[in-house]
Enzyme design. Structure first.
Site, PDB file in Angstrom:
ATOM      1  N   ARG A  28       4.132  -5.368  -6.727  1.00  0.00           N
ATOM      2  CA  ARG A  28       3.216  -5.747  -5.646  1.00  0.00           C
ATOM      3  C   ARG A  28       2.707  -7.180  -5.789  1.00  0.00           C
ATOM      4  O   ARG A  28       1.563  -7.481  -5.427  1.00  0.00           O
ATOM      5  CB  ARG A  28       2.019  -4.794  -5.566  1.00  0.00           C
ATOM      6  N   LYS A  57       3.495  -1.253   9.178  1.00  0.00           N
ATOM      7  CA  LYS A  57       2.199  -1.837   8.831  1.00  0.00           C
ATOM      8  C   LYS A  57       2.272  -2.608   7.521  1.00  0.00           C
ATOM      9  O   LYS A  57       3.155  -2.378   6.689  1.00  0.00           O
ATOM     10  CB  LYS A  57       1.130  -0.751   8.729  1.00  0.00           C
ATOM     11  N   LYS A  86       0.079   6.382   3.441  1.00  0.00           N
ATOM     12  CA  LYS A  86       0.808   5.247   2.867  1.00  0.00           C
ATOM     13  C   LYS A  86      -0.161   4.195   2.344  1.00  0.00           C
ATOM     14  O   LYS A  86      -1.238   3.971   2.907  1.00  0.00           O
ATOM     15  CB  LYS A  86       1.728   4.625   3.923  1.00  0.00           C
ATOM     16  N   ASP A  87       0.258   3.515   1.265  1.00  0.00           N
ATOM     17  CA  ASP A  87      -0.589   2.543   0.587  1.00  0.00           C
ATOM     18  C   ASP A  87      -0.870   1.314   1.445  1.00  0.00           C
ATOM     19  O   ASP A  87      -0.111   0.967   2.354  1.00  0.00           O
ATOM     20  CB  ASP A  87       0.066   2.091  -0.719  1.00  0.00           C
ATOM     21  N   LYS A  88      -1.949   0.643   1.086  1.00  0.00           N
ATOM     22  CA  LYS A  88      -2.345  -0.592   1.765  1.00  0.00           C
ATOM     23  C   LYS A  88      -1.491  -1.770   1.322  1.00  0.00           C
ATOM     24  O   LYS A  88      -1.087  -2.599   2.146  1.00  0.00           O
ATOM     25  CB  LYS A  88      -3.824  -0.864   1.459  1.00  0.00           C
TER      26      LYS A  88
END
EC number: 5.4.99.27
Length: 360
Positions: A28, A57, A86-88
């Site tokens: 990330r 997104k 879902k993750d940010k």
């Protein structure tokens, strides 16, 4: 309080590939390094009262997008449906449903004109039912690991080969327990001490999630002992195995050899406890081990009974074998891999095995 519990030991998740050195690195570093594409259990049929939106997104979690869409259409967030959260910190694609009536749209296709900060609508179709949690087959990942380990390109091949052959422990990731295990601690205090933290009093979903984190901790404890005992790829008397195509098999001394063969060839996987009133209980040695893991956390059956409506219990597979696991690119600066995981499995658990480092 949990001060007397040795959480470093109780929540430890040993590597299955501990004999292989990791590649180190970070994940990330950018949004583009973590790509997730939802694989739905079914596709919208084109008719019905519910509008299905395929949303892309970035920098937003699923609920952030739901809130934005709720404002755009003036529809209450509770009327929206999703198959998973879902993750940010990723670029993700997933389906979101909402009632078509009341949107003000003449056709579903008009919804593809929606573009807001952080997300856009790629597709829009009608379907007969609301999308619900769990209506999800898998998630497809493409992940880049930024590494400065010179040996990473040669190490990654051996690690991927081992995972293809052995699979990975189906641990719950650290995000399940919260920063500094705060979610687990709130859940344990509520379950064992009947002490409800203020955030849980105001938020029923958070309360359920905190209680679930205690279930997850007991599951991980059972799984960790199995990994340390080199028993993840064999059957144990008392096991409840889950068949790849569905269904369960109880293991006893008479079918032990046959059952171990099924586990070794990947046709079946052992299951572990998500403790609760409706959980199917194992027998023999496995039951003793699961009871011991529950006792390690000082959780009694009476505690579970007090929350029977929130902690119903189930079996969860202890091992998963990632599908389509492939090395997409490898050099001295980064490793890029692709893989498919079933619903409920954590990509960060696979990445831990590769990196031999924290991924949360």
């Amino acid at each position: 309080m949990t001060d007397h519990l040795d959480l470093n030991t109780l929540l430890a998740t040993p590597y299955l590939t501990s004999d292989l050195p990791g590649i180190g690195g970070k994940i990330r570093s950018t949004m583009e390094d973590f790509l997730v594409d939802e694989v739905p259990l079914y596709l919208p049929c084109g008719e019905g009262e519910h509008l299905y939106l395929k949303v892309k997104k970035s920098g937003l979690n699923t609920q952030d997008v739901v809130k934005e869409l709720a404002q755009i259409f003036n529809i209450h967030p509770k009327d929206f449906g999703v198959a998973g959260q879902k993750d940010k910190y990723a670029i993700t694609q997933q389906w979101i449903s909402l009632p078509f009536r009341g949107t003000g749209l003449e056709t579903p296709e008009e919804a593809t004109n929606i573009k807001a900060e952080g997300f856009e609508v790629l597709e829009a179709h009608l379907h007969a039912n609301k999308l619900k949690m769990g209506h999800l087959k898998a998630n497809r990942f493409e992940i880049t690991i930024r590494t400065d380990t010179p040996e990473a390109p040669e190490r990654i091949e051996s690690l991927l080969d081992a995972i293809r052959a052995k699979g990975i422990p189906n641990y719950y990731g650290q995000q399940r327990f919260g920063n500094r295990n705060n979610t687990f601690i709130m859940g344990w205090n509520a379950l064992v001490k009947s002490e409800i933290a203020p955030p849980l009093r105001k938020n029923s979903k958070l309360k359920r999630f905190a209680l679930n984190s205690v279930q997850s901790a007991i599951f991980n404890r059972v799984l960790a002992e199995r990994v340390l005992g080199d028993e993840l790829h064999k059957a144990v008397p008392g096991d409840i195995l889950e068949k790849k195509e569905g269904g369960l098999l109880r293991v006893d001394e008479e079918n032990l050899a046959e059952a171990s063969g099924y586990v070794q060839n990947g046709e079946m996987s052992p299951t572990g406890p998500m403790v609760g009133s409706r959980m199917l209980e194992p027998n023999d040695e496995v039951r003793r081990r699961e009871s011991a893991a529950q006792a390690d956390f000082e959780v009694e059956d009476s505690h579970l009974e007090a929350y029977r409506s929130l902690l119903r219990g189930e079996r969860r597979v202890l091992r998963i074998v990632p599908e389509d696991l492939e090395l997409l690119e490898a050099n001295a600066e980064f490793i890029r891999i692709g893989f498919l995981l079933p619903s409920g499995a954590y990509a960060t658990v696979l990445l831990r095995e590769l990196m031999k480092a924290d991924t949360y």
